[in-house]
Scaffold this active site. Structure first.
Site, PDB file in Angstrom:
ATOM      1  N   HIS A 140       0.835  -1.216   0.000  1.00  0.00           N
ATOM      2  CA  HIS A 140       0.000   0.000   0.000  1.00  0.00           C
ATOM      3  C   HIS A 140       0.864   1.259   0.000  1.00  0.00           C
ATOM      4  O   HIS A 140       0.437   2.305   0.462  1.00  0.00           O
ATOM      5  CB  HIS A 140      -0.946   0.044   1.206  1.00  0.00           C
ATOM      6  CG  HIS A 140      -1.719  -1.225   1.425  1.00  0.00           C
ATOM      7  ND1 HIS A 140      -2.979  -1.431   0.934  1.00  0.00           N
ATOM      8  CD2 HIS A 140      -1.379  -2.362   2.078  1.00  0.00           C
ATOM      9  CE1 HIS A 140      -3.401  -2.634   1.285  1.00  0.00           C
ATOM     10  NE2 HIS A 140      -2.434  -3.231   1.972  1.00  0.00           N
ATOM     11  N   SER A 144      15.911  21.079 -16.703  1.00  0.00           N
ATOM     12  CA  SER A 144      14.795  22.004 -16.891  1.00  0.00           C
ATOM     13  C   SER A 144      15.353  23.329 -17.383  1.00  0.00           C
ATOM     14  O   SER A 144      16.440  23.740 -16.985  1.00  0.00           O
ATOM     15  CB  SER A 144      14.067  22.204 -15.564  1.00  0.00           C
ATOM     16  OG  SER A 144      13.477  23.484 -15.507  1.00  0.00           O
ATOM     17  N   LYS A 173      17.137  20.893 -11.513  1.00  0.00           N
ATOM     18  CA  LYS A 173      16.331  19.720 -11.832  1.00  0.00           C
ATOM     19  C   LYS A 173      17.091  18.648 -12.618  1.00  0.00           C
ATOM     20  O   LYS A 173      17.844  18.939 -13.540  1.00  0.00           O
ATOM     21  CB  LYS A 173      15.101  20.117 -12.657  1.00  0.00           C
ATOM     22  CG  LYS A 173      14.072  20.936 -11.911  1.00  0.00           C
ATOM     23  CD  LYS A 173      13.389  20.191 -10.769  1.00  0.00           C
ATOM     24  CE  LYS A 173      12.441  19.112 -11.241  1.00  0.00           C
ATOM     25  NZ  LYS A 173      11.281  19.677 -11.936  1.00  0.00           N
ATOM     26  N   GLU A 186       9.757   8.137 -17.249  1.00  0.00           N
ATOM     27  CA  GLU A 186       8.394   8.656 -17.450  1.00  0.00           C
ATOM     28  C   GLU A 186       7.849   8.229 -18.811  1.00  0.00           C
ATOM     29  O   GLU A 186       6.688   7.858 -18.954  1.00  0.00           O
ATOM     30  CB  GLU A 186       8.383  10.178 -17.335  1.00  0.00           C
ATOM     31  CG  GLU A 186       8.678  10.671 -15.933  1.00  0.00           C
ATOM     32  CD  GLU A 186       8.908  12.177 -15.908  1.00  0.00           C
ATOM     33  OE1 GLU A 186       7.991  12.890 -15.511  1.00  0.00           O
ATOM     34  OE2 GLU A 186       9.999  12.637 -16.295  1.00  0.00           O
TER      35      GLU A 186
END
Ligand code: ARG
Length: 450
Positions: A149, A270, A276, A283
């Site tokens: 979970h 970025s 970043k 992704e």
């Protein structure tokens, strides 16, 4: 027989050469096998066969060198190759299509293509398994929290995590292998749908093309695309496994987790936030799985409710499957170096292993061994966790008095089983994260994957 020429718009609408040109090698191979069989059966002469074989190999070379212009009016790869042959050989070229239809031809070519593609993807999956396995030794002593979970659950060794993915991809490989058996059936000779009146030898073409079986029913095989759907399903499952893994490692590479540093060559920066390092490859792996899953859906809907046997709808079977193979292969090719090169943040992981009461279940099981019923032991440890949480401490920090206050049977000796290292060593069951169990599995996979 046609009263008029076909509408020009049908050409662009109906062409498949823009995608089925990928089948050129399989089409040439299958045509040579077919022609050789025709010669053996005296349906063409030996000399004609040799001309056809020579012509087909020349055409294949031309395609490879990009010398064959693809034209929508010739519809598909089968017509392109056949008309090039006729251009070369005239009437001899016109004999190749004896006892054959594009319906069994396309079915055969597609099966040959998928067979090779399955083998290629299987090889990539094996490489990915090896990448996970290759980390096991160096990461052997790293303890990670396992989650259920997405809440901290129990401690495990890092190689237990790595081998978890080896297992998942092994099942995918077994599915590929099983699917391959049904791909590897020869439909050539089914002709349009009912077979042929000519004295062909289907065993011979099947044998030459490496098929394990000859399809028993011409109607069935010329309409069958189950093999493509099964392949799409296995690929969708692979994509799903990759997506789950990608999601996990995206989380693990956040400041919040800080379990992993991803190799920078697979990340992007970025334009506005200089600090970043974005996990774009992971992704996109997660994102592309959507398309691969969608392709399976497309194929399922495509064949739903088609009357027997061949229908032109079936031409639409190729783009989704080509896309699934290409997408999954591309994901696998990048997953391999990411898995090999990702850096485990050992210190940061270790610093927080005391959080989340990962040793609570071990403690409960220790109480069971001492004769306390499971439900009672569960309740007692729950009480202790509550006390520790209130005091902001670990279970191991509870005083003798605190332990006793929960139950008379509890004392300071319980500390002997607390802490993640002891918890990991306390596992006993087969397949658990006990170091001996994990070692056993590492050795087993080493042998299997070498
Ligand atoms: N381009 C077609 C396909 O890929 C070839 C088969 C056409 N057969 C037919 N009877 N029109 O499915």
């Amino acid at each position: 027989m046609f009263a008029s020429e076909s509408d020009k718009r049908l050409e662009a609408f109906g062409e498949s050469i823009s995608f089925d040109h990928r089948l050129y090698h399989q089409d040439v191979r299958a045509s040579i096998a077919h022609a050789r069989m025709l010669a053996r059966q005296s349906l063409i002469t030996q000399e004609e066969f040799q001309q056809i074989e020579h012509g087909l190999l020349e055409i294949e070379r031309e395609i490879e060198q990009g010398k064959m212009p693809f034209r929508a009016e010739l519809e598909d790869i089968h017509m392109h190759i056949e008309s090039a042959l006729i251009q070369r050989l005239g009437d001899v070229g016109r004999k190749l299509h004896t006892a054959r239809s594009r319906n069994d031809q396309v079915n055969t070519d597609f099966r040959l293509w998928i067979r090779d593609a399955l083998d290629h993807t299987d090889g990539l999956l094996k490489e990915l398994q090896k990448a996970f396995l290759s980390r096991c030794e160096a990461d052997f002593d790293v303890i990670l929290p396992a989650y259920t979970h997405l809440q901290r659950a129990q401690p495990v060794l890092a190689p237990h995590y790595w081998l978890c993915y080896v297992e998942k991809f092994q099942r995918d490989r077994l599915r590929l292998a099983d699917c391959r058996r049904r791909v590897n059936v020869c439909g050539l000779g089914a002709a349009a749908c009912a077979g042929t009146t000519l004295p062909i030898d289907r065993e011979q073409t099947a044998l030459e093309l490496g098929f394990e079986e000859v399809a028993r029913n011409s109607l069935d095989v010329s309409s069958d695309r189950d093999f493509a759907l099964e392949s799409a399903f296995v690929l969708a499952l692979v994509a799903g496994h990759l997506s789950g893994w990608a999601e996990e490692w995206i989380l693990w590479s956040t400041v919040e987790y800080n379990f992993l540093k991803l190799p920078h060559q697979f990340c992007t920066g970025s334009s506005i936030m200089p600090q970043k390092v974005n996990p774009d490859t992971l992704e996109l792996t997660r994102g592309k799985s959507a398309r691969v899953i969608g392709n399976l859906q497309t194929l399922l809907v495509l064949v739903k409710g088609l009357p027997l046997a061949y229908n032109r709808d079936l031409q639409e079977d190729k783009p989704p499957l080509f896309d699934s193979f290409e997408t999954v292969n591309a994901c696998l090719e990048l997953a391999i170096p990411i898995v090999e090169q990702a850096h485990l943040q050992r210190q940061a992981i270790a610093n927080r292993l005391d959080q989340g009461y990962l040793d609570a279940t071990t403690l409960m099981e220790h109480l069971i061994v001492r004769g306390i019923p499971q439900r009672t032991a569960h309740h007692l440890v729950g009480t202790l966790v509550g006390m520790a949480q209130a005091a902001g401490t670990r279970l191991a920090d509870l005083t003798d008095e605190q332990l006793k206050s929960a139950d008379d049977r509890l004392d300071g000796s319980l500390r002997d089983v607390l802490g993640v290292e002891k918890a990991v060593k306390a596992y006993r069951s087969y397949g658990s994260s006990h170091p001996d169990q994990v070692r056993f599995q590492i050795n087993r996979w080493r042998e299997q994957l070498q």
